[in-house]
Design a protein around this motif. Structure first.
Motif, short mmCIF file in Angstrom:
data_model
loop_
_atom_site.label_atom_id
_atom_site.label_comp_id
_atom_site.label_asym_id
_atom_site.label_seq_id
_atom_site.Cartn_x
_atom_site.Cartn_y
_atom_site.Cartn_z
N LEU A 113 0.57 -1.17 -0.01
CA LEU A 113 0.02 0.09 -0.06
C LEU A 113 0.98 1.40 -0.02
CD1 LEU A 113 -2.75 1.26 -0.08
CD2 LEU A 113 -2.63 1.00 2.39
N ASP B 25 -5.10 2.94 -3.89
CA ASP B 25 -6.04 1.65 -4.16
C ASP B 25 -5.85 1.10 -2.87
OD1 ASP B 25 -6.66 -0.97 -4.51
OD2 ASP B 25 -5.17 -1.47 -6.38
N SER B 26 -7.08 0.95 -2.10
CA SER B 26 -7.33 0.53 -0.64
C SER B 26 -7.35 -1.02 -0.86
CB SER B 26 -8.63 1.10 -0.06
OG SER B 26 -9.88 0.80 -0.64
N SER B 27 -7.55 -1.54 -1.86
CA SER B 27 -7.47 -3.28 -1.94
C SER B 27 -5.96 -3.59 -1.79
CB SER B 27 -7.92 -3.63 -3.09
OG SER B 27 -7.12 -3.53 -4.05
N LEU B 28 -5.00 -2.82 -1.70
CA LEU B 28 -3.59 -3.30 -1.52
C LEU B 28 -3.14 -3.57 0.07
CD1 LEU B 28 -1.77 -0.91 -4.21
CD2 LEU B 28 -2.21 -3.32 -4.38
N PRO B 29 -2.72 -4.49 0.21
CA PRO B 29 -2.27 -4.91 1.78
C PRO B 29 -1.07 -4.09 2.26
CG PRO B 29 -1.64 -6.83 0.37
CD PRO B 29 -2.42 -6.06 -0.40
#
Length: 132
Positions: free
Chosen positions: A100, A119-123
Motif C-alpha cells: 500500500l 488503491d485500498s485493496s492493496l495490503p
C-alpha cells in the motif's frame, strides 16, 4: 555505528517518511548478490534502515498507479525511470511486504518519497514467498 559508503548515490526525500521527519537523505545498500534485498539507510543515522525490495520478483502483477503530484514532487521527467521499492517486515514465521505504501525513487533526480496509494485493496502486509 555502521559505516556508510558515501560514494554511493544519495537519495533525497522529497517528503520525509512518516514518523521520521529528521531523516532527509538515504542510500540503498544491496544486501544480497541477486539484488533482491536492500537496506534503505539513513545518512543522518546509519542505524535507521528499512529492509526494501523491488516488488517484481515477489509480486509480478503489482503495478501501482503513481499520481501526477508524486511525479511533480520527485521532479520526474520520465515515469519509466521510477524505481519502486516495497518495505519488508521480516518475522519469525513469515515475511511481509507493504504494497500500500511503496517507496518511489526517481533514478534521475534521486528524489524519493513513500507514497500511500489510493488503491485500498492493496495490503500493508502481503505475505512473501520464502524462496528468496
Amino acid at each position: 555505528m555502521t559505516d556508510i559508503d558515501l560514494e554511493m548515490p544519495i537519495i533525497d526525500m522529497a517528503v520525509p517518511m512518516p514518523g521520521f521527519p529528521a531523516h532527509q537523505q538515504f542510500i540503498l545498500v544491496r544486501l544480497n548478490d541477486q539484488g533482491l534485498l536492500y537496506a534503505f539507510t539513513s545518512i543522518q543515522d546509519p542505524e535507521l534502515r528499512f529492509l526494501v525490495a523491488p516488488p517484481e520478483p515477489f509480486f509480478p502483477d503489482y503495478a501501482p498507479e503513481i499520481e501526477n503530484q508524486v511525479l511533480a514532487a520527485l521532479n520526474t521527467k520520465d515515469p519509466d525511470r521510477l524505481l519502486v521499492m516495497v518495505v519488508i517486515t521480516a518475522g519469525a514465521n513469515e515475511t511481509t511486504a507493504n504494497l500500500l505504501a511503496p517507496i518511489i525513487v526517481d533514478r534521475d533526480s534521486r528524489r524519493a518519497m513513500q507514497v500511500v496509494l489510493n488503491d485500498s485493496s492493496l495490503p500493508v502486509r502481503a505475505v512473501m514467498r520464502k524462496d528468496y
